[in-house]
Design a protein around this motif. Structure first.
Motif, PDB file in Angstrom:
ATOM      1  N   SER A 221       0.601  -0.886   0.143  1.00  0.00           N
ATOM      2  CA  SER A 221      -0.293  -0.092  -0.121  1.00  0.00           C
ATOM      3  C   SER A 221       0.782   0.861   0.180  1.00  0.00           C
ATOM      4  O   SER A 221       0.105   1.975  -0.934  1.00  0.00           O
ATOM      5  CB  SER A 221      -1.522   0.620   1.088  1.00  0.00           C
ATOM      6  N   ASN A 222       2.214   1.395   1.147  1.00  0.00           N
ATOM      7  CA  ASN A 222       2.747   2.974   0.767  1.00  0.00           C
ATOM      8  C   ASN A 222       3.575   2.364  -0.145  1.00  0.00           C
ATOM      9  O   ASN A 222       4.088   3.936  -1.050  1.00  0.00           O
ATOM     10  CB  ASN A 222       3.736   2.716   2.050  1.00  0.00           C
ATOM     11  N   ILE A 225       1.778   3.999  -2.610  1.00  0.00           N
ATOM     12  CA  ILE A 225       0.678   6.209  -2.294  1.00  0.00           C
ATOM     13  C   ILE A 225       1.994   6.378  -2.470  1.00  0.00           C
ATOM     14  O   ILE A 225       1.461   7.320  -3.028  1.00  0.00           O
ATOM     15  CB  ILE A 225       0.001   5.739  -1.534  1.00  0.00           C
ATOM     16  N   GLN A 330       3.535   7.637   8.332  1.00  0.00           N
ATOM     17  CA  GLN A 330       2.383   7.189   9.790  1.00  0.00           C
ATOM     18  C   GLN A 330       2.606   7.067  10.885  1.00  0.00           C
ATOM     19  O   GLN A 330       3.140   7.253  11.569  1.00  0.00           O
ATOM     20  CB  GLN A 330       2.935   5.666   8.474  1.00  0.00           C
ATOM     21  N   ARG A 420      -6.347   2.231   0.692  1.00  0.00           N
ATOM     22  CA  ARG A 420      -5.119   1.574   0.898  1.00  0.00           C
ATOM     23  C   ARG A 420      -4.961   0.124   0.861  1.00  0.00           C
ATOM     24  O   ARG A 420      -4.058  -0.784   0.409  1.00  0.00           O
ATOM     25  CB  ARG A 420      -4.351   1.800   2.329  1.00  0.00           C
TER      26      ARG A 420
END
Length: 455
Positions: A221-222, A225, A330, A420
């Protein structure tokens, strides 16, 4: 029978009176704090609780672990529905957006503006030139901004245990092969190509070396993104929203081209993501064992990247170029719940100020690997003394202390947590040929938008 009912109603009345007053049988204001900290971090929290209660004997902090982030989200959602909520809780911004829809969290803006409740220089301050900065200005702005970026105006969460991502690399491997640590993504892919084709020349990647990859990434996900943020590719938004589906922008040609390019790197053994592995284990585990020479992961999990087999190097996350160098913010924040007494709300806020004051923020960071949330923490005597030690956590802080102006956080709204998850799943579905590129994106999008809006 009537006597039993009367007795029961009397007990209910007493309980309700206690709840509304916020006081226990000991006459103190009780603050229930739901958190997600494991045993080691909970011990640090308990130390700060003891100090706070000694200085504030009229307040009792009841800290209650609730499991992981998913568990606390489910439990707090149920508590909000029933009305039996804690005074404060650790949270992710994506979850707070859901709590906000139920009008369940406190806007702390009035506290920030209050002469009696607001921050003072004693809570933490630093000098910016000739100007003393304190209050919200003493927090790392990339962390603070997350709590004021919801669709509803106000401040609904505040930073506590924050982290970002860095590159962990096998320094012995780099020194042995005369490698240079990459700063841009172009440098990274050129380095990966060199490792696979030159250093690992002759490897049979379908046999014993099938799990050899030059770079691992712990969060699919990171990766999605962050790449969107650095490349200026639309992901999600809170602007110009007329219906729920307007939030989701990731199903676009630019994002598809980005994922197509990354699949090529995966096929060439340049890049491995957690989701692309059959076991879905963390790439940090493979890195620490010496299987892969580089991994990108959260500073909150720094110790998982440590190794007794080689020296670990730390470097900033690569970027597209100097003006497109964003790094994700985060880690958990804290929110305050509305359905408790005013005394409990104010006591909870007072406790938050204590656990995030200059020294406590530095103390928690040094013991866990999470970043200090206050700028003044990086300048205090405790932090500077600890930084003289040489270990993987201080090595990480040597890097993250230079990254504060690069942090970003994605928009938070009802459904942003699911977004996400869905974009992270695109990699595993497409990389492993479970779906075509269009199918992976379309399914992710349809799993986000309400029924009927995505058609």
């Amino acid at each position: 029978m009537k006597k039993s009912n009367i007795a029961f109603l009397s007990l209910v009345s007493i309980f309700a009176s206690t709840l509304l007053s916020g006081c226990g049988d000991d006459g103190k204001t009780h603050v229930v704090f739901w958190h997600t900290f494991g045993k080691a971090n909970e011990a640090l929290l308990n130390t700060m609780i003891a100090d706070f209660e000694a200085a504030n004997p009229e307040i009792k902090i009841d800290a209650k672990p609730q499991g992981g982030y998913g568990e606390i989200y489910q439990k707090l959602s149920s508590a909000i529905a029933s009305g039996d909520v804690p005074a404060m809780a650790t949270c992710y911004a994506d979850h707070v957006a859901d709590y906000l829809s139920a009008n369940a969290v406190v806007d702390i803006t009035p506290y920030l503006e209050s002469e009696t409740l607001g921050f003072t220089a004693e809570d933490g301050s630093h000098m910016d030139g000739n100007v003393q900065k304190f209050g919200a200005d003493d927090f790392v702005q990339g962390y603070w901004s997350e709590g004021v970026s919801y669709q509803t105006p106000g401040c609904y969460s505040v930073p506590y245990a924050k982290s970002t991502e860095v590159l962990f690399y096998n320094k012995d491997f780099f020194d042995r092969n005369s490698l240079t640590v990459p700063t841009t993504w172009d440098d990274m892919w050129a380095l990966c190509k060199h490792i696979v084709e030159d250093i690992w020349t002759g490897y049979d990647f379908t046999d014993a070396n099938k799990d050899n990859y030059a770079l691992g990434y712990d969060s699919d996900s990171n990766l999605f993104i962050t790449m969107c943020e650095q490349k200026g590719i639309p992901y999600t938004t809170n602007e110009n929203i007329t219906k729920a589906s307007d939030h989701y922008l990731f199903n676009n040609d630019q994002a598809k081209e980005m994922v197509r390019e990354l699949k090529g790197y995966y096929q060439n053994h340049y890049l491995l993501t957690k989701g692309a592995m059959a076991t879905a284990s963390y790439t940090s585990t493979m890195f620490a064992s010496g299987k892969i020479p580089m991994t990108i992961g959260s500073t909150g999990g720094t110790t998982y990247n440590d190794s007794d087999n080689f020296t670990v190097g730390i470097a900033p996350l690569p970027y597209v170029d100097a003006t497109h160098n964003q790094i994700i913010s985060q880690g958990p924040s804290i929110c305050f719940l509305r359905r408790v007494t005013q005394e409990q709300k104010e006591a909870a806020w007072k406790f938050y100020k204590h656990i995030t004051n200059t020294v406590n923020s530095a103390y928690y960071a040094m013991e866990t690997g999470y970043d200090p949330v206050r700028i003044s923490s990086y300048q205090c005597d405790y932090y500077l003394e600890k930084m003289e030690d040489s270990n993987i956590i201080t090595d990480v802080f040597q890097v993250t202390s230079t990254l504060q102006d690069r942090y970003f956080s994605s928009p938070s709204f009802i459904g942003s947590a699911n977004a996400r998850t869905q974009v992270g799943g695109i990699f595993s579905n497409y990389f492993n040929n479970a779906k075509t590129l269009d199918e992976a994106f379309n399914d992710a999008y349809l799993n986000c938008v309400p029924a009927g809006e995505g058609e």
